[in-house]
Design an enzyme around this catalytic site. Sequence first.
Site, PDB file in Angstrom:
ATOM      1  N   ALA A 221      17.150 -32.268 -34.431  1.00  0.00           N
ATOM      2  CA  ALA A 221      17.833 -31.221 -33.882  1.00  0.00           C
ATOM      3  C   ALA A 221      18.674 -30.511 -35.153  1.00  0.00           C
ATOM      4  CB  ALA A 221      18.688 -31.170 -32.782  1.00  0.00           C
ATOM      5  N   GLY A 222      18.569 -29.337 -35.667  1.00  0.00           N
ATOM      6  CA  GLY A 222      19.463 -28.843 -36.512  1.00  0.00           C
ATOM      7  C   GLY A 222      18.763 -28.544 -37.917  1.00  0.00           C
TER       8      GLY A 222
ATOM      9  N   ALA B  24      11.187 -28.705 -34.448  1.00  0.00           N
ATOM     10  CA  ALA B  24      10.159 -27.812 -33.770  1.00  0.00           C
ATOM     11  C   ALA B  24      10.613 -26.400 -34.485  1.00  0.00           C
ATOM     12  CB  ALA B  24      10.597 -27.870 -32.382  1.00  0.00           C
TER      13      ALA B  24
ATOM     14  N   GLY C 193      18.303 -25.562 -32.727  1.00  0.00           N
ATOM     15  CA  GLY C 193      18.091 -24.158 -32.921  1.00  0.00           C
ATOM     16  C   GLY C 193      19.031 -23.453 -33.794  1.00  0.00           C
TER      17      GLY C 193
ATOM     18  N   LYS D  90      11.098 -38.868 -24.135  1.00  0.00           N
ATOM     19  CA  LYS D  90      12.336 -38.252 -24.956  1.00  0.00           C
ATOM     20  C   LYS D  90      13.201 -37.841 -24.065  1.00  0.00           C
ATOM     21  CE  LYS D  90      14.029 -35.243 -28.160  1.00  0.00           C
ATOM     22  NZ  LYS D  90      14.022 -33.801 -28.832  1.00  0.00           N
TER      23      LYS D  90
END
Lengths: 251, 251, 251, 251
Positions: B184-185, B206, B158, B97
């Site tokens: 993401a987000g 994550a 994040g 990735k």
Amino acid sequence: MDDPFIIGGREYSSRLIMGTGGAANLAVLERALVASGTELTTVAMRRVDSDGGTGVLQTLRRLGIDPLPNTAGCRTAAEAVLTAQLAREALGTNWIKIEVVADDRTLLPDPVELLDTVRRLVADGFTALAYTNDDPVLALRLEEAGAAAVMPLGSPIGTGLGIRNPHNIELIVARASVPVVLDAGIGTASDAALAMELGCDAVMLATAVTRASDPEKMAAAMRNAVTAGRLARSAGRIPQRFWAQASSPPR
Amino acid sequence: MDDPFIIGGREYSSRLIMGTGGAANLAVLERALVASGTELTTVAMRRVDSDGGTGVLQTLRRLGIDPLPNTAGCRTAAEAVLTAQLAREALGTNWIKIEVVADDRTLLPDPVELLDTVRRLVADGFTALAYTNDDPVLALRLEEAGAAAVMPLGSPIGTGLGIRNPHNIELIVARASVPVVLDAGIGTASDAALAMELGCDAVMLATAVTRASDPEKMAAAMRNAVTAGRLARSAGRIPQRFWAQASSPPR
Amino acid sequence: MDDPFIIGGREYSSRLIMGTGGAANLAVLERALVASGTELTTVAMRRVDSDGGTGVLQTLRRLGIDPLPNTAGCRTAAEAVLTAQLAREALGTNWIKIEVVADDRTLLPDPVELLDTVRRLVADGFTALAYTNDDPVLALRLEEAGAAAVMPLGSPIGTGLGIRNPHNIELIVARASVPVVLDAGIGTASDAALAMELGCDAVMLATAVTRASDPEKMAAAMRNAVTAGRLARSAGRIPQRFWAQASSPPR
Amino acid sequence: MDDPFIIGGREYSSRLIMGTGGAANLAVLERALVASGTELTTVAMRRVDSDGGTGVLQTLRRLGIDPLPNTAGCRTAAEAVLTAQLAREALGTNWIKIEVVADDRTLLPDPVELLDTVRRLVADGFTALAYTNDDPVLALRLEEAGAAAVMPLGSPIGTGLGIRNPHNIELIVARASVPVVLDAGIGTASDAALAMELGCDAVMLATAVTRASDPEKMAAAMRNAVTAGRLARSAGRIPQRFWAQASSPPR
């Protein structure tokens, strides 16, 4: 039962209340109900004496789903009270979901008639679940009048517009002492998840499932979404930030 | 397998890709990974030789989760290529990735370096999954360069701001021939459901899980949300309307 | 001049840059330009040698509006550089608004070709205003390459979708050292006001005015909206609150 | 007068109704009122007999602004009726803006008390302007009860959250036969422009101006924003599209 949904003194494990309107036929409806995992499903009393209506009740009985009669189609407190009383006789339940709408174009509740209906039915011994707009003041008034649950809309019935005013739902949740059930306007799964994340205790929907291209599949989607939203609410989400934050600190 | 997620020639049943960053400790991480149902999980190569990194790989192996090395922390194509090559040697996989970020405050991808990295790694035989911004043009360029998947952000890493620009995600999905993974987000479950409803093939996250108050519970929420969104997408939602529509026609 | 808009070493009092495309005819365009109060207006070089194009330049000259040639219709850096050079000869200006779009369906900028074009035109002495997507990293790269202004889109050209991602615009504004001009996507007046409230230095639009039912009136609307947003930005708005706050304290 | 705002049989050229609460002092208030261009400004009757209140009335008289007494601070119809009657005597006007709020935390109107107040004051000869929530049904009920205008909120007083539910405002506008004034919740200029674009006839606000860092400048911003939104509404905006559309057709 882990994290039961307690409403009107009963306990349910499912937090998804289904409606029966809009299904193409009974077979489609049954598959959707099963896929949804619902344990409580509304039935429009004004349709019960038609063939469709009776069939719905038999289906619910066979599936072990509690019927929740509603007063859909009523415009005044007098009509709604009468409908509730007929429902009690016909179905042997004092539970009633109160719908008193003002007009056909918006199907929005009439706040004055609604409040009057709740007062009269509570006085008559009903367990009254009140379908309401998203006004935080009216929600409190309904609770003070004895409603067993308040059921604010996300958006008007059948629009699929989702939750137009999350702030109002948060205000209702912040001050409610009875269960809050997001009712009306749900269009897709993320709407249902959001309702639960905002703190609602359950979600009620009908045509988002029954009129989807594949009702059974959408019912399963909603079941998962309600579970997802409920878990996320209690899991404590991360705060929102303007700037980024790396998941791992740089070495 | 029903509705498998096919990416880089592999098949997965889970459409939730997890990251390992941000967890308080390995025990917490393990419970979250299990609850998420993930089968593919990123590992930051620049952390692997530290104790935490090695432990993560052992945990993934024990759980039967495929590790997906990433190039987190790289700023240039040169760094990212080197990191990918080290990862291939260390982990015995040619999957990578690609993260090539421009700065610490936004952690946003550098479009030029990213595209260059993809070209070089594809030429070197890698299965390259490209973390990108939500620019529909760059997504196409990455695909043309041989990326096995494009992974547009919903919002910066994040931030928990969810999907800031659903229109861009829809544009990317409308023209992509490779899997689109929202990366993401994500802040909460409804964000993940929405990503799938917009047509993404999978969701990667994550810290929405690892930094939640209860990571294990949030992982379960995300698992349900991804399933919900995927089902809703294919179930065919009702259209949005301005005026209401009754679920049952009036008698 | 109070609060002048300084760009490329020039001073303007208007913060509304107009485009000329989409107008039904020159008379309509002229009334709209006057109503908008614009002092800087783009002209598509690839149309200038047609009758319409020449007429536009004469109109601008008569109205005392600076023409800003653009490279609309270019797909590569080579095409854009050539178009800019032709514009410089034809119009006697080294100002150029750079548009290098990737395809007809989205008309989104190609980030790689755009950056290359800026570098080459800056080296050739141009004052380069760069139409870009809303990627905060690309905006910085364009500035580093010497762009005199960055012109991020609110949404794709002609969509009227407004500012799809205010967060990105805020990120661009927070780090820019050159003027930021919101370009593309504006549909109505509140979009233009919002652009200024987010901190943009100016707004650029064309079809929101030229294709409105009444272009002259919409031009006046936009003029007021840009002024409104600019004033509001510097006036310091009240914070957003979850709970209400009375304007007068209770006695 | 071009495009006059007609309400209660009067004509105004300004469509911005100001409130006086929240200003640091009378001098600041006066500059803000002048900059706003308002011709109609609310005064809280429960503050009039204090020094501040009297000063406000004198200021309005000097500026030629019509005072609009309100019943801020009232919780019941009885209180509101009494306050309106006192206002009529004190100010020699039968105009009254009715505020009957349910509690201090939300300052939201109590729908039942509000409707009762309107009925009683209309019967008593008042020109009643009703501050209401954004419920389209209640708005109609207030109109049926004789309200000269309905004034739905965008969001609770003082929150600055703007228009939380544009759909409801559109529903109210679509069915109203009396002027609709967006009242409460405005935070910045684009909120005011949006209110007008949704079809409101005017905007009412107070603390968005009086509590801004620079009230005079924010008042000017609001004046421009209301004009912008009004013009944009009648200019006929372009439709929203999913795909792009070039302003000039390719040659």
